[in-house]
Scaffold this motif. Structure first.
Motif, PDB file in Angstrom:
ATOM      1  N   GLU A 178       0.786  -0.971   0.108  1.00  0.00           N
ATOM      2  CA  GLU A 178       0.042  -0.083   0.180  1.00  0.00           C
ATOM      3  C   GLU A 178       0.740   1.230   0.034  1.00  0.00           C
ATOM      4  O   GLU A 178       1.000   1.554   0.967  1.00  0.00           O
ATOM      5  N   GLU A 179       0.754   1.822  -1.225  1.00  0.00           N
ATOM      6  CA  GLU A 179       1.486   3.145  -1.245  1.00  0.00           C
ATOM      7  C   GLU A 179       1.307   3.387  -2.313  1.00  0.00           C
ATOM      8  O   GLU A 179       1.331   3.399  -3.338  1.00  0.00           O
ATOM      9  N   ASP A 180       1.481   5.003  -2.109  1.00  0.00           N
ATOM     10  CA  ASP A 180       0.745   6.056  -2.898  1.00  0.00           C
ATOM     11  C   ASP A 180       2.069   7.258  -3.631  1.00  0.00           C
ATOM     12  O   ASP A 180       3.123   7.523  -2.933  1.00  0.00           O
ATOM     13  N   LEU A 181       2.605   6.333  -4.580  1.00  0.00           N
ATOM     14  CA  LEU A 181       4.117   6.237  -5.310  1.00  0.00           C
ATOM     15  C   LEU A 181       4.227   7.777  -5.283  1.00  0.00           C
ATOM     16  O   LEU A 181       5.848   7.982  -5.186  1.00  0.00           O
ATOM     17  N   ALA A 182       3.674   8.604  -5.555  1.00  0.00           N
ATOM     18  CA  ALA A 182       3.524  10.562  -6.070  1.00  0.00           C
ATOM     19  C   ALA A 182       3.435  10.742  -4.702  1.00  0.00           C
ATOM     20  O   ALA A 182       4.602  11.509  -4.843  1.00  0.00           O
ATOM     21  N   LEU A 183       3.136  10.376  -3.819  1.00  0.00           N
ATOM     22  CA  LEU A 183       3.049  10.802  -2.368  1.00  0.00           C
ATOM     23  C   LEU A 183       4.507  10.145  -1.401  1.00  0.00           C
ATOM     24  O   LEU A 183       5.620  10.807  -1.093  1.00  0.00           O
ATOM     25  N   SER A 184       5.166   9.200  -2.180  1.00  0.00           N
ATOM     26  CA  SER A 184       5.881   8.851  -1.346  1.00  0.00           C
ATOM     27  C   SER A 184       7.149   8.706  -1.743  1.00  0.00           C
ATOM     28  O   SER A 184       8.205   9.220  -0.857  1.00  0.00           O
ATOM     29  N   SER A 205       2.945   9.108   5.943  1.00  0.00           N
ATOM     30  CA  SER A 205       2.074   8.880   6.616  1.00  0.00           C
ATOM     31  C   SER A 205       0.795   8.133   5.308  1.00  0.00           C
ATOM     32  O   SER A 205       0.175   7.117   5.448  1.00  0.00           O
ATOM     33  N   ILE A 206       0.517   9.269   4.512  1.00  0.00           N
ATOM     34  CA  ILE A 206      -0.998   9.593   4.274  1.00  0.00           C
ATOM     35  C   ILE A 206      -0.527   8.887   2.739  1.00  0.00           C
ATOM     36  O   ILE A 206      -1.608   8.141   2.255  1.00  0.00           O
ATOM     37  N   ALA A 207       0.938   8.450   2.695  1.00  0.00           N
ATOM     38  CA  ALA A 207       0.566   7.974   1.512  1.00  0.00           C
ATOM     39  C   ALA A 207       0.442   6.508   1.351  1.00  0.00           C
ATOM     40  O   ALA A 207       0.360   5.563   0.357  1.00  0.00           O
ATOM     41  N   GLU A 208       0.603   5.880   2.647  1.00  0.00           N
ATOM     42  CA  GLU A 208      -0.025   4.243   2.737  1.00  0.00           C
ATOM     43  C   GLU A 208      -1.603   4.424   3.148  1.00  0.00           C
ATOM     44  O   GLU A 208      -2.144   3.816   2.195  1.00  0.00           O
ATOM     45  N   GLU A 209      -1.964   5.393   3.521  1.00  0.00           N
ATOM     46  CA  GLU A 209      -3.418   5.561   3.613  1.00  0.00           C
ATOM     47  C   GLU A 209      -4.565   5.925   2.553  1.00  0.00           C
ATOM     48  O   GLU A 209      -5.277   4.599   2.221  1.00  0.00           O
ATOM     49  N   THR A 210      -3.836   6.344   1.660  1.00  0.00           N
ATOM     50  CA  THR A 210      -4.776   6.519   0.797  1.00  0.00           C
ATOM     51  C   THR A 210      -4.890   5.298  -0.044  1.00  0.00           C
ATOM     52  O   THR A 210      -5.822   5.817  -0.893  1.00  0.00           O
ATOM     53  N   MET A 211      -3.480   4.269  -0.540  1.00  0.00           N
ATOM     54  CA  MET A 211      -3.834   3.448  -0.911  1.00  0.00           C
ATOM     55  C   MET A 211      -4.476   2.981  -0.632  1.00  0.00           C
ATOM     56  O   MET A 211      -5.630   1.859  -0.976  1.00  0.00           O
ATOM     57  N   ILE A 212      -4.851   2.764   0.927  1.00  0.00           N
ATOM     58  CA  ILE A 212      -5.597   1.603   1.928  1.00  0.00           C
ATOM     59  C   ILE A 212      -6.789   2.060   1.725  1.00  0.00           C
ATOM     60  O   ILE A 212      -7.794   1.557   0.675  1.00  0.00           O
ATOM     61  N   ALA A 213      -7.075   3.106   1.378  1.00  0.00           N
ATOM     62  CA  ALA A 213      -8.801   4.042   1.729  1.00  0.00           C
ATOM     63  C   ALA A 213      -8.659   3.388   0.032  1.00  0.00           C
ATOM     64  O   ALA A 213     -10.250   2.839   0.107  1.00  0.00           O
ATOM     65  N   ARG A 214      -7.928   3.641  -1.495  1.00  0.00           N
ATOM     66  CA  ARG A 214      -8.720   3.483  -2.628  1.00  0.00           C
ATOM     67  C   ARG A 214      -9.041   1.544  -2.632  1.00  0.00           C
ATOM     68  O   ARG A 214     -10.078   1.366  -2.709  1.00  0.00           O
TER      69      ARG A 214
END
Length: 426
Positions: A178-184, A205-214
């Protein structure tokens, strides 16, 4: 074979009784008290150690095929046995990637030469490139137990939607990194006060959380099963907790180091690259949330994300070092010290996270501690003090933050596939 003076821990046993276990032809033939060794029978006295159904680590990297300079299936399974694991599920970021049935079958064949059950996880997409779905059905027929592009996320939402639809028809989970690459990217540690102070690019932390939410929303939409890999932030635990409350098919795991260490270690340890992993070490608030999630059942599984790297790969500047640490050999000690000794979880609850839940998620048969069952056992203690000296590392690599650290509680052996492995300290 007769195994004496063991305290059983399982769904039915709380570790307070003492039993003997007789094994014949790989099966538990008798469980009782004060059993006598029969003629020609090997007897082993465990002096009050605990015994449970064999543990499973559902998230490790065996590196073979392709990266045998880091780890092989043989050395990885030796590390697993030393850590008390009778089964592992290995991630597909190999070379070639585990995206076809022949690679799945190769890994299983090599695993059959060890006392540890090896269950390959196949790729979600061909070459882990995130573009087109891999041959899921064929890999399942070959023995794959789940699908993941671990090391990278399935970034395209439409690809993930299709993957969840296909995998739900097969009755198998998608395990997403779970990783939003653009954020991480290009983060080298957790984004926060410590990274700012050290002048390092951080992964928020939001880079992990946005992908999990999706992924939770996609699992709700498709009816598929999403398994959140190596969860590490408080917000992520909150998202999974809410998803479960809504009845969405979401499960998750946490690595032992993520409920033990914080990002402050990077400063304390003077940029020791054995403290660099992904997801990165987070804050104390996140560590506390991991423990809370384990206690209330939000987090289903304790795993390691065992990620071997050769010495020359880690002995570079912090920003150039690859992410990942080995963890199979120390997971029980960390779990014991942080969860059992602090009275957060009892032994039955820990065995649930280490034995039952990973196999349920992967639709595997759960070993039983009863007469007539195949003997698949882990032997462990909670009080032994020992040092994780480099000479005790069974992995081919030694990239652990716990090297030369004093630990409490040790897996003293396993029995599986008709073989008894006793873990002697060197």
């Amino acid at each position: 074979m007769l195994l004496k003076n063991l305290r059983p821990v399982s769904k039915e046993h709380n570790g307070k009784d003492t039993i003997d276990i007789r094994i014949q032809d790989g099966k538990i033939s008798e469980i009782g008290k004060s059993l006598k060794a029969e003629k020609g029978e090997d007897a082993h006295d465990f002096e009050g150690a605990y015994v449970s159904p064999g543990w499973m680590d559902m998230h490790i990297h065996l590196r073979e095929p392709g990266y045998e300079h880091k780890e092989t299936i043989k050395t990885g399974c030796a590390a697993a046995a030393f850590g008390g694991f009778t089964a592992v599920a290995c991630m597909p970021n190999t070379q070639p990637a585990t995206h076809t049935r022949d690679v799945v079958e190769y890994i299983i064949k090599k695993g059959n030469e060890t006392p540890v059950d090896v269950h390959p996880i196949g790729c979600v997409t061909k070459d882990r490139a995130g573009k087109s779905i891999a041959e899921m059905g064929d890999m399942k027929d070959g023995g794959a137990v789940a699908f993941s592009d671990d090391g990278d996320p399935v970034y395209d939402s439409q690809v993930m939607r299709v993957a969840l639809e296909y995998s739900s028809m097969l009755g198998m989970p998608i395990i997403n990194h779970e990783e939003d690459l653009a954020l991480s990217r290009p983060g080298h540690m957790n984004e926060g006060r410590v990274s700012t102070r050290l002048g390092l690019d951080g992964t928020p932390s939001i880079a992990e959380e946005t992908m999990i939410a999706r992924d939770i929303l996609l699992a709700e939409y498709t009816g598929g099963h999403i398994h959140v890999a190596h969860i590490s932030t408080k917000g992520a635990v909150d998202l999974v907790r809410e998803g479960k409350k809504k009845g969405i098919n979401v499960t998750t795991e946490v690595c032992a180091h993520h409920f033990d260490l914080t990002d402050e270690e990077i400063e304390k340890q003077k940029f020791n690259t054995n403290f660099k992993m992904h997801p990165p070490l987070r804050t104390q608030e996140d560590v506390d949330a991991m423990i809370e999630g384990l206690v209330d059942g939000t987090i289903d599984v304790i795993c390691t994300d065992h990620a071997p790297h050769a010495i020359e790969e880690k002995e570079v500047e912090f920003i150039y070092a690859p992410n990942g640490i080995i963890g199979l050999e120390t997971a029980w000690s960390i779990s014991n010290m942080r969860l059992f000794k602090t009275k957060k979880l009892d032994l039955q609850q820990l065995v649930e996270k280490l034995c039952y839940s990973p196999r349920k998620i992967l639709n595997l048969e759960v070993p039983a501690l009863e007469e007539g069952a195949q003997a698949n056992l882990t032997f462990f203690n909670t009080d032994e003090e020992w040092t994780f000296d480099p000479k005790n590392v069974r992995s081919k690599s030694k990239n652990s933050p716990y090297l030369n650290k004093k630990l409490t509680g040790r897996a003293v052996g396993i029995f599986n596939r008709g073989e008894l492995v006793i873990n002697e300290l060197r």
